[in-house]
Design a protein around this motif. Structure first.
Motif, PDB file in Angstrom:
ATOM      1  N   THR A   1      47.775 -34.675   3.505  1.00 61.15           N
ATOM      2  CA  THR A   1      46.618 -34.398   4.356  1.00 61.15           C
ATOM      3  C   THR A   1      47.074 -33.724   5.649  1.00 61.15           C
ATOM      4  O   THR A   1      48.268 -33.720   5.971  1.00 61.15           O
ATOM      5  N   ARG A   2      46.133 -33.199   6.395  1.00 68.04           N
ATOM      6  CA  ARG A   2      46.455 -32.597   7.702  1.00 68.04           C
ATOM      7  C   ARG A   2      47.109 -33.601   8.636  1.00 68.04           C
ATOM      8  O   ARG A   2      47.892 -33.232   9.496  1.00 68.04           O
ATOM      9  N   GLY A   3      46.745 -34.854   8.463  1.00 70.73           N
ATOM     10  CA  GLY A   3      47.327 -35.916   9.300  1.00 70.73           C
ATOM     11  C   GLY A   3      48.682 -36.394   8.840  1.00 70.73           C
ATOM     12  O   GLY A   3      49.239 -37.324   9.420  1.00 70.73           O
ATOM     13  N   GLY A   4      49.238 -35.768   7.801  1.00 73.45           N
ATOM     14  CA  GLY A   4      50.576 -36.124   7.344  1.00 73.45           C
ATOM     15  C   GLY A   4      50.643 -37.322   6.414  1.00 73.45           C
ATOM     16  O   GLY A   4      51.699 -37.941   6.276  1.00 73.45           O
ATOM     17  N   MET A   5      49.522 -37.626   5.734  1.00 77.51           N
ATOM     18  CA  MET A   5      49.495 -38.729   4.782  1.00 77.51           C
ATOM     19  C   MET A   5      49.613 -38.186   3.356  1.00 77.51           C
ATOM     20  O   MET A   5      49.008 -37.180   3.017  1.00 77.51           O
ATOM     21  N   LEU A   6      50.383 -38.875   2.539  1.00 76.20           N
ATOM     22  CA  LEU A   6      50.533 -38.533   1.141  1.00 76.20           C
ATOM     23  C   LEU A   6      49.327 -39.032   0.358  1.00 76.20           C
ATOM     24  O   LEU A   6      48.872 -40.159   0.573  1.00 76.20           O
ATOM     25  N   VAL A   7      48.819 -38.196  -0.553  1.00 71.42           N
ATOM     26  CA  VAL A   7      47.708 -38.566  -1.427  1.00 71.42           C
ATOM     27  C   VAL A   7      48.078 -38.113  -2.834  1.00 71.42           C
ATOM     28  O   VAL A   7      48.573 -37.007  -3.033  1.00 71.42           O
TER      29      VAL A   7
END
Length: 185
Positions: free
Chosen positions: A176-182
């Motif tokens: 994500t843009r926030g640096g979270m893995l999905v």
């Protein structure tokens, strides 16, 4: 490749490409914490699980395919107790590793949760698929067919997928843009 090597590849890649997820990983568990799980289960853990928890002490955000959050050793023991209490009447005691069915078996070890209705568990029953990983629905009390042959195979696949952008099983990683893995199907 060892569990520790694969986990180090995963954490390096997360630090670079999904730093918010990397910050949600817990430090390696102490040997005493892993041995405490053995006391709860009443059995020795295989080397793979011992190496897993002494490399990854758990997490606070999904880092494994399907959106699984790694359990801390104490979280695994707690889940094992709960699933044994709620669903401990199956599969048959003599059934071989990897055979799906209704109910929880005392030789299943939960290692991660999706925070909803499923845990990722290792099947320690004897048989050719000993050590395979499968989804367990704690809502329905069902053990599904294996998704990975071993913890080593899954973590190696995750490390490869994160480094190359390729799939691991049915899943693809995105950040994500926030640096979270999905993980996406």
């Amino acid at each position: 490749m060892s569990i520790e090597q694969s986990w180090n590849r995963i954490t390096r890649t997360l630090a670079e490409h999904a730093p918010a997820t990397a910050k949600e990983l817990l430090p390696p568990a102490a040997e005493a914490d892993v041995r405490a799980v053995e006391d709860v289960l009443g059995q020795r853990l295989p080397v793979e699980l011992f190496e897993w928890w002494t490399s990854c002490g758990g997490g606070l955000h999904p880092v494994l395919p399907h959106g699984y959050i790694p359990y801390r050793p104490i979280g695994s023991a707690s889940a094992w107790r709960e699933w044994t209490r709620r669903h401990g009447d199956g599969p048959q005691k003599g059934s071989a590793a990897g055979l799906p069915g209704a109910g929880w078996h005392s030789r299943f070890v939960p290692i991660a949760t999706d925070g909803g209705g499923y845990d990722l568990a290792v099947d320690l029953r004897p048989g050719p698929l000993h050590g395979c990983l499968f989804a367990f629905s704690h809502q329905w009390g069902v053990a599904y067919p294996p998704e990975w042959s071993s913890l080593t195979a899954m973590l190696g696949g995750v490390a490869d997928a994160l480094e190359t952008g390729g799939p691991v099983g049915r899943y693809h990683a995105e950040t994500t843009r926030g640096g979270m893995l999905v993980w996406k199907l």
